[in-house]
Design a protein around this motif. Structure first.
Motif, PDB file in Angstrom:
ATOM      1  N   SER A 137      28.315  -1.463 -56.802  1.00 34.38           N
ATOM      2  CA  SER A 137      27.970  -0.519 -58.075  1.00 34.38           C
ATOM      3  C   SER A 137      27.405  -1.875 -58.807  1.00 34.38           C
ATOM      4  O   SER A 137      28.729  -2.244 -59.700  1.00 34.38           O
ATOM      5  N   GLN A 147      27.666   3.355 -52.279  1.00 34.43           N
ATOM      6  CA  GLN A 147      29.069   2.320 -52.818  1.00 34.43           C
ATOM      7  C   GLN A 147      29.928   2.254 -51.602  1.00 34.43           C
ATOM      8  O   GLN A 147      30.882   3.237 -51.248  1.00 34.43           O
ATOM      9  N   ARG A 183      31.535   4.868 -58.735  1.00 37.55           N
ATOM     10  CA  ARG A 183      31.064   3.735 -58.433  1.00 37.55           C
ATOM     11  C   ARG A 183      32.014   2.390 -58.020  1.00 37.55           C
ATOM     12  O   ARG A 183      33.001   2.212 -58.857  1.00 37.55           O
TER      13      ARG A 183
END
Length: 254
Positions: free
Chosen positions: A184, A198, A225
């Motif tokens: 992320s 993710q 994330r």
């Protein structure tokens, strides 16, 4: 304890500062980033002095501290696609690093370097991932690349690998034998749809090839994330406990 910032709360722009606290958590002082409006005693060796902040690293044996620049709240809270199409927003990115007198906490030099994140070498005097090589990720194509830095003034790319649809951070172990990747960049800037991967991925590195050891699907595990993984040196902590295979998933996610 010195804490960096990305913005200010007056105009949400990139101008910011370092804030220093004692080990007891007491506020000590604020050190503003040098800018074109106020160089704060620093010498500008390049074209810019933007006043932006991001990462910080210190090299005590050289009495040196370095900070890099990024962008302000008004940009990193904006949708990535919208920001790319906004000419004024694209002007609001930092493009500098600052060399500080570590002990005096004074900025000494501002120079143009299009870089955001780095590490000071564990043994050498160069700001790279380790003394021999540098891992570089490119978010949009999801690739990682290895550069041979044995001659730091003439780096050579010797390897590349697809990590995912997007990739953000690479964290190398101190011995250089393991590399960890996270996906992320920012919630507002990550890709959409199926490309919005993710993950946390762990690889072994033998100097020639990355071999995946395991991965964690942060979406499936409902962990949010995965942005960055940081390492400290075990030898620096007298009461530290080594990480074992029984390390909890929640610890990896922190």
């Amino acid at each position: 304890m010195i804490i960096t910032a990305l913005s200010n709360n007056k105009d949400n722009g990139g101008r910011t500062a370092l804030v220093e606290y004692s080990n007891a958590g007491e506020y000590l002082q604020t050190h503003w980033m040098p800018s074109d409006q106020d160089l704060n005693g620093a010498v500008k060796t390049g074209k810019y002095s933007d006043g932006f902040g991001y990462d910080i690293r210190a090299l005590p044996r050289r009495n040196a501290m370095f900070t890099s620049s990024f962008t302000g709240w008004s940009n990193y809270m904006m949708d990535f696609g919208k920001m790319l199409g906004d000419q004024e927003a694209m002007k609001r990115f930092g493009n500098t690093m600052v060399r500080w007198d570590l002990h005096a906490r004074k900025p000494k030099e501002v120079f143009d370097v299009p870089v955001r994140r780095w590490k000071c070498a564990a043994l050498g005097n160069h700001a790279i991932t380790d003394d021999q090589g540098l891992w570089v990720n490119t978010f949009m194509d999801g690739k990682t690349r290895y550069f041979d830095m044995s001659d730091p003034f003439n780096p050579k790319q010797t390897y590349e690998k697809q990590i995912g649809a997007q990739v953000n951070m690479a964290s190398s172990s101190w011995d250089g034998k393991r590399v960890y990747y996270t996906s992320s960049l920012l919630a507002n800037w990550d890709k959409k749809g199926a490309d919005n991967e993710q993950y946390f991925k762990a690889y072994n590195w033998d100097g020639k090839e990355l071999t995946e050891q395991f991965s964690i699907d942060f979406t499936k595990e409902k962990l949010g994330r995965a942005h960055q993984m940081r390492f400290g040196a075990y030898s620096l902590y007298a009461n530290a406990s080594p990480v074992t295979p029984k390390t909890k998933l929640s610890q990896l996610a922190q």
